[in-house]
Design an enzyme around this catalytic site. Structure first.
Site, PDB file in Angstrom:
ATOM      1  N   GLY A   1     -52.513  -3.519  49.525  1.00 14.72           N
ATOM      2  CA  GLY A   1     -52.895  -3.797  48.145  1.00 14.72           C
ATOM      3  C   GLY A   1     -51.779  -3.523  47.162  1.00 14.72           C
ATOM      4  O   GLY A   1     -50.622  -3.887  47.357  1.00 14.72           O
TER       5      GLY A   1
ATOM      6  N   GLY B   1     -54.469 -12.191  49.815  1.00 20.65           N
ATOM      7  CA  GLY B   1     -53.930 -11.995  51.154  1.00 20.65           C
ATOM      8  C   GLY B   1     -53.468 -13.282  51.808  1.00 20.65           C
ATOM      9  O   GLY B   1     -52.460 -13.301  52.522  1.00 20.65           O
ATOM     10  N   ASP B   2     -54.197 -14.369  51.561  1.00 14.14           N
ATOM     11  CA  ASP B   2     -53.841 -15.658  52.165  1.00 14.14           C
ATOM     12  C   ASP B   2     -52.505 -16.166  51.638  1.00 14.14           C
ATOM     13  O   ASP B   2     -51.672 -16.667  52.398  1.00 14.14           O
ATOM     14  CB  ASP B   2     -54.932 -16.694  51.862  1.00 14.14           C
ATOM     15  CG  ASP B   2     -56.325 -16.211  52.209  1.00 14.14           C
ATOM     16  OD1 ASP B   2     -56.452 -15.395  53.149  1.00 14.14           O
ATOM     17  OD2 ASP B   2     -57.286 -16.625  51.545  1.00 14.14           O
TER      18      ASP B   2
ATOM     19  N   THR C   1     -57.738 -19.594  55.965  1.00 10.17           N
ATOM     20  CA  THR C   1     -56.631 -20.252  56.661  1.00 10.17           C
ATOM     21  C   THR C   1     -56.141 -21.501  55.929  1.00 10.17           C
ATOM     22  O   THR C   1     -54.944 -21.794  55.928  1.00 10.17           O
ATOM     23  CB  THR C   1     -57.030 -20.630  58.096  1.00 10.17           C
ATOM     24  OG1 THR C   1     -58.244 -21.401  58.052  1.00 10.17           O
ATOM     25  CG2 THR C   1     -57.251 -19.382  58.944  1.00 10.17           C
ATOM     26  N   LEU C   2     -57.068 -22.229  55.317  1.00  8.64           N
ATOM     27  CA  LEU C   2     -56.659 -23.412  54.558  1.00  8.64           C
ATOM     28  C   LEU C   2     -55.816 -23.007  53.360  1.00  8.64           C
ATOM     29  O   LEU C   2     -54.807 -23.665  53.039  1.00  8.64           O
ATOM     30  CB  LEU C   2     -57.896 -24.198  54.112  1.00  8.64           C
ATOM     31  CG  LEU C   2     -57.723 -25.593  53.473  1.00  8.64           C
ATOM     32  CD1 LEU C   2     -57.399 -25.523  52.003  1.00  8.64           C
ATOM     33  CD2 LEU C   2     -56.683 -26.436  54.211  1.00  8.64           C
TER      34      LEU C   2
ATOM     35  N   TYR D   1     -72.486 -17.230  50.966  1.00  8.99           N
ATOM     36  CA  TYR D   1     -72.064 -18.273  51.908  1.00  8.99           C
ATOM     37  C   TYR D   1     -73.241 -19.091  52.426  1.00  8.99           C
ATOM     38  O   TYR D   1     -74.328 -18.566  52.655  1.00  8.99           O
ATOM     39  CB  TYR D   1     -71.368 -17.631  53.122  1.00  8.99           C
ATOM     40  CG  TYR D   1     -70.042 -16.990  52.830  1.00  8.99           C
ATOM     41  CD1 TYR D   1     -68.875 -17.744  52.785  1.00  8.99           C
ATOM     42  CD2 TYR D   1     -69.947 -15.621  52.609  1.00  8.99           C
ATOM     43  CE1 TYR D   1     -67.652 -17.156  52.530  1.00  8.99           C
ATOM     44  CE2 TYR D   1     -68.725 -15.014  52.346  1.00  8.99           C
ATOM     45  CZ  TYR D   1     -67.584 -15.788  52.312  1.00  8.99           C
ATOM     46  OH  TYR D   1     -66.375 -15.208  52.060  1.00  8.99           O
ATOM     47  N   TRP D   2     -72.968 -20.387  52.645  1.00 15.93           N
ATOM     48  CA  TRP D   2     -73.874 -21.279  53.356  1.00 15.93           C
ATOM     49  C   TRP D   2     -73.012 -22.044  54.368  1.00 15.93           C
ATOM     50  O   TRP D   2     -72.414 -23.062  54.055  1.00 15.93           O
ATOM     51  CB  TRP D   2     -74.534 -22.253  52.387  1.00 15.93           C
ATOM     52  CG  TRP D   2     -75.405 -21.580  51.369  1.00 15.93           C
ATOM     53  CD1 TRP D   2     -76.758 -21.385  51.443  1.00 15.93           C
ATOM     54  CD2 TRP D   2     -74.993 -21.037  50.097  1.00 15.93           C
ATOM     55  NE1 TRP D   2     -77.209 -20.749  50.306  1.00 15.93           N
ATOM     56  CE2 TRP D   2     -76.155 -20.512  49.468  1.00 15.93           C
ATOM     57  CE3 TRP D   2     -73.759 -20.915  49.445  1.00 15.93           C
ATOM     58  CZ2 TRP D   2     -76.120 -19.898  48.224  1.00 15.93           C
ATOM     59  CZ3 TRP D   2     -73.722 -20.293  48.200  1.00 15.93           C
ATOM     60  CH2 TRP D   2     -74.887 -19.801  47.611  1.00 15.93           C
ATOM     61  N   ARG D   3     -72.907 -21.504  55.596  1.00 18.36           N
ATOM     62  CA  ARG D   3     -71.949 -22.070  56.545  1.00 18.36           C
ATOM     63  C   ARG D   3     -72.478 -22.137  57.977  1.00 18.36           C
ATOM     64  O   ARG D   3     -71.748 -22.545  58.881  1.00 18.36           O
ATOM     65  CB  ARG D   3     -70.668 -21.230  56.524  1.00 18.36           C
ATOM     66  CG  ARG D   3     -70.807 -19.895  57.228  1.00 18.36           C
ATOM     67  CD  ARG D   3     -69.728 -18.889  57.011  1.00 18.36           C
ATOM     68  NE  ARG D   3     -68.361 -19.333  56.978  1.00 18.36           N
ATOM     69  CZ  ARG D   3     -67.341 -18.535  56.650  1.00 18.36           C
ATOM     70  NH1 ARG D   3     -67.561 -17.259  56.369  1.00 18.36           N
ATOM     71  NH2 ARG D   3     -66.112 -18.988  56.643  1.00 18.36           N
TER      72      ARG D   3
ATOM     73  N   LYS E   1     -50.819  -4.783  55.125  1.00 17.11           N
ATOM     74  CA  LYS E   1     -50.955  -4.986  53.680  1.00 17.11           C
ATOM     75  C   LYS E   1     -51.783  -3.863  53.076  1.00 17.11           C
ATOM     76  O   LYS E   1     -52.879  -3.569  53.549  1.00 17.11           O
ATOM     77  CB  LYS E   1     -51.605  -6.354  53.424  1.00 17.11           C
ATOM     78  CG  LYS E   1     -50.762  -7.524  53.908  1.00 17.11           C
ATOM     79  CD  LYS E   1     -51.465  -8.855  53.749  1.00 17.11           C
ATOM     80  CE  LYS E   1     -52.522  -9.072  54.821  1.00 17.11           C
ATOM     81  NZ  LYS E   1     -53.137 -10.426  54.761  1.00 17.11           N
TER      82      LYS E   1
END
Length: 318
Positions: A228, A261-262, A30-31, A100-102, A226
């Site tokens: 690709g 995609g973003d 999203t960012l 990931y580490w979230r 979408k």
């Protein structure tokens, strides 16, 4: 000025070789969209809704977002937690894999922040809320429901909702819970941006027609599917119009598909918010994504995207 609030998580990004040469940056689905949308559409105020820590990395991220023109008034600061972290590894074709580490990130506990209730009231000021399936998935279960309740309230008050399905099975405890949350959010979505792959994993769809039909039954008004390298299907589901395939623009030098995609979503929305034609909106998405995937990292330099974005203003004349 049209106001868009983007809800989600941004993490520290490590991009490179394991125990080898790497580059530190930041990113999050999203960012990434928020930054590219702010670059592409001066007439829109883009606000990011998340939580960061009080550490130096959080300070640095916040300063970078502000440099990009992001309104950060709704970025809450959590003295007990820090941003999450992810690492991207690329293969020879530019395809990525992630670590990931979230689990204890500040953004995961956004809705439990003591200032969130006030923030929720202020969201009634915006024209559109944008979020993704990841925005929901990272939250504890009770907070997902709270966020859905808030979105429903905003929807009733006339706030438009744009949603990128971005389904990540590893972030959900079970499929039935994910389907419940998606079904609720699709029921109030004005613009859904989805992929064949995500919808197939979540609902078992076997073809695009099945996906479009189901989304219409769930209440989605407009959908961008979408696909690709093939392009993107667009359909207005409120008037029984036929779907339209807008082919992608070929790219020979694909380096990193991390934010494809973003950035597509940002290009599409920058046209949608200006009431451009369907073809122009999707073409803007293709153009921006096509440029982004030629560079490493989720957020590429502004000077690289500027020439592409300059085309948007005259796209209707091409």
């Amino acid at each position: 000025m049209f106001k868009v609030a983007v809800i989600g998580e941004c993490m520290i990004e490590i991009n490179g070789e394991m125990f080898g040469q790497s580059h530190q940056a930041f990113g999050g689905d999203t960012l990434n969209t928020a930054i590219y949308l702010a670059r592409a559409c001066d007439e829109v105020e883009v606000s990011y809704v998340t939580a960061l820590g009080n550490d130096a990395l959080s300070d640095g991220m916040l300063a970078k977002w502000q440099e990009e023109g992001i309104n950060t008034q709704w970025v809450l600061r959590d003295s007990k937690r820090q941003p999450g972290l992810y690492m991207i590894q690329l293969d020879a074709q530019g395809e990525r894999s992630f670590l990931y580490w979230r689990s204890q990130s500040a953004a995961r506990y956004l809705l439990e922040h003591p200032e969130f209730d006030q923030l929720a009231q202020e969201l009634e000021q915006v024209d559109m809320v944008y979020l993704s399936g990841i925005s929901l998935a990272i939250l504890p279960e009770q907070d997902r429901i709270r966020l859905l309740d808030l979105l429903e309230k905003l929807h009733i008050k006339g706030v438009e909702l744009a949603f990128d399905s971005n389904f990540r099975p590893a972030l959900w405890q079970d499929l039935s819970l994910a389907r419940y949350c998606y079904r609720r959010i699709y029921g109030m979505t004005s613009v859904a941006m989805v992929t064949d792959e995500d919808e197939g994993m979540l609902w078992g769809d076997s073809c695009s027609e099945e996906t479009l039909s189901r989304l219409g039954e769930m209440g989605v008004k407009k959908v961008v599917l979408k696909q690709g390298g093939k392009g993107a299907l667009y359909q207005n589901l409120t008037n029984n119009s036929a779907s339209t395939l807008i082919p992608t623009i070929p790219v020979d030098n694909i380096v990193d598909t991390t934010s494809a995609g973003d950035s597509f979503n940002a290009g599409f929305l920058s046209g949608y918010l200006k009431n451009k034609s369907t073809i122009d909106c999707v073409t803007q998405g293709h153009l921006l994504a096509g440029k982004v995937i030629q560079y490493k990292g989720a957020i590429i330099p502004r000077e690289v995207t500027s020439p592409v974005i300059a085309i948007f203003n005259n796209l209707h004349a091409l």
